[in-house]
Design a protein around this motif. Structure first.
Motif, PDB file in Angstrom:
ATOM      1  N   SER A   1       0.821  -1.214   0.000  1.00  0.00           N
ATOM      2  CA  SER A   1       0.000   0.000   0.000  1.00  0.00           C
ATOM      3  C   SER A   1       0.856   1.265   0.000  1.00  0.00           C
ATOM      4  CB  SER A   1      -0.908   0.025   1.225  1.00  0.00           C
ATOM      5  OG  SER A   1      -0.113   0.114   2.390  1.00  0.00           O
ATOM      6  N   LEU A   2       0.235   2.347  -0.401  1.00  0.00           N
ATOM      7  CA  LEU A   2       0.898   3.654  -0.358  1.00  0.00           C
ATOM      8  C   LEU A   2       1.269   3.966   1.092  1.00  0.00           C
ATOM      9  CD1 LEU A   2       1.649   6.393  -1.706  1.00  0.00           C
ATOM     10  CD2 LEU A   2      -0.665   7.152  -1.207  1.00  0.00           C
ATOM     11  N   GLN A   3       0.362   3.610   1.982  1.00  0.00           N
ATOM     12  CA  GLN A   3       0.560   3.792   3.423  1.00  0.00           C
ATOM     13  C   GLN A   3       1.900   3.217   3.906  1.00  0.00           C
ATOM     14  OE1 GLN A   3      -1.914   5.233   5.294  1.00  0.00           O
ATOM     15  NE2 GLN A   3      -0.601   5.153   7.126  1.00  0.00           N
ATOM     16  N   GLN A   4       2.184   1.983   3.439  1.00  0.00           N
ATOM     17  CA  GLN A   4       3.451   1.335   3.810  1.00  0.00           C
ATOM     18  C   GLN A   4       4.643   2.171   3.358  1.00  0.00           C
ATOM     19  OE1 GLN A   4       2.099  -2.628   2.203  1.00  0.00           O
ATOM     20  NE2 GLN A   4       4.145  -3.193   2.978  1.00  0.00           N
ATOM     21  N   CYS A   5       4.544   2.674   2.131  1.00  0.00           N
ATOM     22  CA  CYS A   5       5.645   3.476   1.572  1.00  0.00           C
ATOM     23  C   CYS A   5       5.800   4.773   2.361  1.00  0.00           C
ATOM     24  CB  CYS A   5       5.384   3.809   0.107  1.00  0.00           C
ATOM     25  SG  CYS A   5       5.068   2.372  -0.916  1.00  0.00           S
ATOM     26  N   MET A   6       4.664   5.383   2.691  1.00  0.00           N
ATOM     27  CA  MET A   6       4.691   6.638   3.449  1.00  0.00           C
ATOM     28  C   MET A   6       5.360   6.411   4.801  1.00  0.00           C
ATOM     29  SD  MET A   6       3.308   9.060   1.647  1.00  0.00           S
ATOM     30  CE  MET A   6       2.833  10.341   2.807  1.00  0.00           C
ATOM     31  N   HIS A   7       5.062   5.267   5.399  1.00  0.00           N
ATOM     32  CA  HIS A   7       5.640   4.960   6.697  1.00  0.00           C
ATOM     33  C   HIS A   7       7.156   4.770   6.585  1.00  0.00           C
ATOM     34  CE1 HIS A   7       5.787   3.633  10.828  1.00  0.00           C
ATOM     35  NE2 HIS A   7       6.556   2.635  10.433  1.00  0.00           N
ATOM     36  N   LEU A   8       7.554   4.002   5.577  1.00  0.00           N
ATOM     37  CA  LEU A   8       8.992   3.761   5.373  1.00  0.00           C
ATOM     38  C   LEU A   8       9.758   5.076   5.203  1.00  0.00           C
ATOM     39  CD1 LEU A   8      11.336   1.663   4.651  1.00  0.00           C
ATOM     40  CD2 LEU A   8      10.763   2.199   2.268  1.00  0.00           C
ATOM     41  N   LEU A   9       9.139   6.003   4.470  1.00  0.00           N
ATOM     42  CA  LEU A   9       9.851   7.240   4.122  1.00  0.00           C
ATOM     43  C   LEU A   9       9.407   8.453   4.934  1.00  0.00           C
ATOM     44  CD1 LEU A   9       9.795   6.681   0.256  1.00  0.00           C
ATOM     45  CD2 LEU A   9      11.723   6.307   1.793  1.00  0.00           C
ATOM     46  N   ARG A  10       8.789   8.193   6.087  1.00  0.00           N
ATOM     47  CA  ARG A  10       8.201   9.301   6.856  1.00  0.00           C
ATOM     48  C   ARG A  10       9.219  10.375   7.253  1.00  0.00           C
ATOM     49  NH1 ARG A  10       8.950   4.919   9.688  1.00  0.00           N
ATOM     50  NH2 ARG A  10       9.665   4.918  11.848  1.00  0.00           N
ATOM     51  N   HIS A  11      10.478  10.005   7.414  1.00  0.00           N
ATOM     52  CA  HIS A  11      11.487  10.996   7.813  1.00  0.00           C
ATOM     53  C   HIS A  11      12.119  11.703   6.611  1.00  0.00           C
ATOM     54  CE1 HIS A  11      10.950   9.627  11.807  1.00  0.00           C
ATOM     55  NE2 HIS A  11      11.393   8.403  11.555  1.00  0.00           N
ATOM     56  N   HIS A  12      11.644  11.367   5.423  1.00  0.00           N
ATOM     57  CA  HIS A  12      12.221  11.977   4.227  1.00  0.00           C
ATOM     58  C   HIS A  12      11.482  13.239   3.797  1.00  0.00           C
ATOM     59  CE1 HIS A  12      14.953   8.586   2.854  1.00  0.00           C
ATOM     60  NE2 HIS A  12      14.355   8.108   3.928  1.00  0.00           N
ATOM     61  N   PHE A  13      10.319  13.483   4.429  1.00  0.00           N
ATOM     62  CA  PHE A  13       9.504  14.633   4.026  1.00  0.00           C
ATOM     63  C   PHE A  13       9.912  15.916   4.740  1.00  0.00           C
ATOM     64  CE2 PHE A  13       6.873  11.308   2.395  1.00  0.00           C
ATOM     65  CZ  PHE A  13       6.144  11.887   1.371  1.00  0.00           C
ATOM     66  N   ARG A  14       9.838  17.015   4.007  1.00  0.00           N
ATOM     67  CA  ARG A  14      10.013  18.318   4.630  1.00  0.00           C
ATOM     68  C   ARG A  14       8.702  18.695   5.307  1.00  0.00           C
ATOM     69  NH1 ARG A  14      14.480  20.931   2.189  1.00  0.00           N
ATOM     70  NH2 ARG A  14      14.822  20.245   0.056  1.00  0.00           N
ATOM     71  N   ASP A  15       8.789  19.627   6.213  1.00  0.00           N
ATOM     72  CA  ASP A  15       7.616  20.159   6.881  1.00  0.00           C
ATOM     73  C   ASP A  15       6.717  20.838   5.833  1.00  0.00           C
ATOM     74  OD1 ASP A  15       5.834  21.481   8.433  1.00  0.00           O
ATOM     75  OD2 ASP A  15       7.316  22.473   9.705  1.00  0.00           O
ATOM     76  N   SER A  16       5.434  20.525   5.846  1.00  0.00           N
ATOM     77  CA  SER A  16       4.561  21.042   4.785  1.00  0.00           C
ATOM     78  C   SER A  16       4.354  22.554   4.890  1.00  0.00           C
ATOM     79  CB  SER A  16       3.214  20.328   4.792  1.00  0.00           C
ATOM     80  OG  SER A  16       2.584  20.574   6.023  1.00  0.00           O
TER      81      SER A  16
END
Ligand code: ZN
Length: 396
Positions: A311-326
């Motif tokens: 799921s997309l959810q799984q990917c989001m979780h794996l990469l959660r620290h890769h996002f900048r603050d929105s």
């Protein structure tokens, strides 16, 4: 500031007077700040645009950061340019409700636009606060950067630091990402649109450079797209450099990524061609495109057998620290997700298929390479495939 109030309450733009007139005015009139009402002094040296300044570092709510003559000149030129188009435009108007003074305010029939001409670095928090103020008042902010911040690497490529990220505009969800620059010395106005980050601090896009007097205000809202063919051709070169670039001394996140590759017994030269593809929402990531794309491929998709889902959810979780603050992107309307965009590309390439919204089934294996030559060939073929698919999409 370019304007002040006289003791009789009239607003005076100093730059619209001759040198002689200014020296007379200086003798006969007292000037006051329209925001804080404190007396201000005339500054009219031979090298600067005549302007006013507070006597001391006062507590004026509209006190400018002292951006210097380059900024004052640019602000005045932009103001005059708009004025000639018979727009209802105001210079440095103080807005008491939000304690802000935009460089230029334009009153249109159905909306008000604030122009901020920004030449100096300011804190992110300051940019965010100012935008929030404008939005609260129903004002559309447009930030134009001083061309002193314009750093071109190639014909269609800019070096962009984190500071500039805050100034990418997207007026509606389908509007391309847009950055503006203006140089008061050459009178050139630059729009950099439809941009794609090739790396953390490099972006490629459609660059249009014009003389200010050859354009009109509404040109700011025109969308000029970077042709996909051009994007992919450029990407082919980027991928090649990515493969063959000698590994220099690396640190920080790049070092962490190298260590991660090492732990997985993989080399940059053997990585599958589907790693390092262009996605327009890359700006939301604080890691290099090859970094998060390889983690997603190796840790989630690669271990799956054909027919298995994720799921997309799984990917989001794996990469959660890769996002900048929105909150770093106050001017951007769309919430486009770089991971979802990447998965769409993998679907286009036949690796996965979206079987229900945000759920994906693996269709074909992800191939690693044994030799750099095979990898370079594979990369070129994959890009050609994207080019062809894209041409098909345009014809339909
Ligand atoms: Zn003041």
């Amino acid at each position: 500031m370019l304007q002040a109030k006289t003791e009789y309450g009239n607003i005076i733009t100093l730059a619209s007077f001759t040198k002689e007139e200014i020296s007379v005015l200086k003798e006969q009139t007292q000037f006051f700040c329209p925001a804080c009402q404190k007396p201000v002094i005339v500054k009219a040296g031979s090298k600067t645009i005549p302007h006013f300044a507070h006597r001391s570092k006062s507590e004026c709510p509209a006190l400018e950061g002292g951006e210097g003559p380059y900024h004052e000149k640019g602000k005045l030129l932009l103001y005059q340019w708009l004025k000639h188009q018979h727009l209802d435009v105001r210079l440095e108007e103080y807005l008491p409700a939000i304690s802000q003074r935009p460089d230029i305010l334009i009153k249109l029939k159905h909306k008000t636009v604030a122009i901020e001409y920004q030449c100096a670095r300011i804190a992110s928090a300051e940019i965010i606060t100012r935008n929030e103020g404008y939005y609260r008042e129903g004002i559309v902010p447009i930030w134009i950067l001083g061309a002193n911040r314009f750093s071109r690497r190639k014909r269609n490529e800019l070096k962009m630091d984190q500071f500039q990220l805050h100034f990418m505009h997207q007026f509606s969800t389908d509007f391309p990402l847009t950055l503006y620059f203006f140089c008061p010395n050459s009178l050139r106005f630059i729009s950099f649109q439809d941009l794609y980050f090739t790396a953390l601090q490099r972006a490629t896009g459609k660059m249009v450079i014009r003389k200010l007097n050859e354009m009109v205000f509404t040109d700011l809202f025109k969308a000029s797209l970077f042709p996909k063919q051009q994007l992919f051709q450029l990407w082919k070169q980027e991928k090649r450099l990515f493969r063959i670039r000698p590994s220099r001394r690396v640190y920080g996140r790049e070092l962490a990524w190298n260590q991660w590759l090492y732990l997985n017994s993989v080399h940059r030269e053997s990585l599958p061609s589907v790693i390092y593809l262009p996605v327009s929402a890359q700006f939301r990531m604080k890691t290099q495109p090859w970094d998060w794309q390889s983690r997603l491929c190796l840790e989630i998709i690669y271990p799956l057998a054909a027919g298995e889902t994720f799921s997309l959810q799984q990917c989001m979780h794996l990469l959660r620290h890769h996002f900048r603050d929105s909150t770093s992107f106050p001017l951007i309307k769309s919430a486009a997700n770089p991971i979802h965009q990447y998965l769409q590309l993998l679907q286009q390439l036949g690796i996965i298929r979206e079987t229900s919204p945000n759920y994906f089934t693996k269709e074909n294996p992800i191939k690693f390479y044994k030799h750099i030559e095979a990898a370079l060939d594979g990369d070129a073929q994959l890009i050609e495939r994207l080019v062809k698919q894209n041409m098909g999409m345009i014809r339909e």
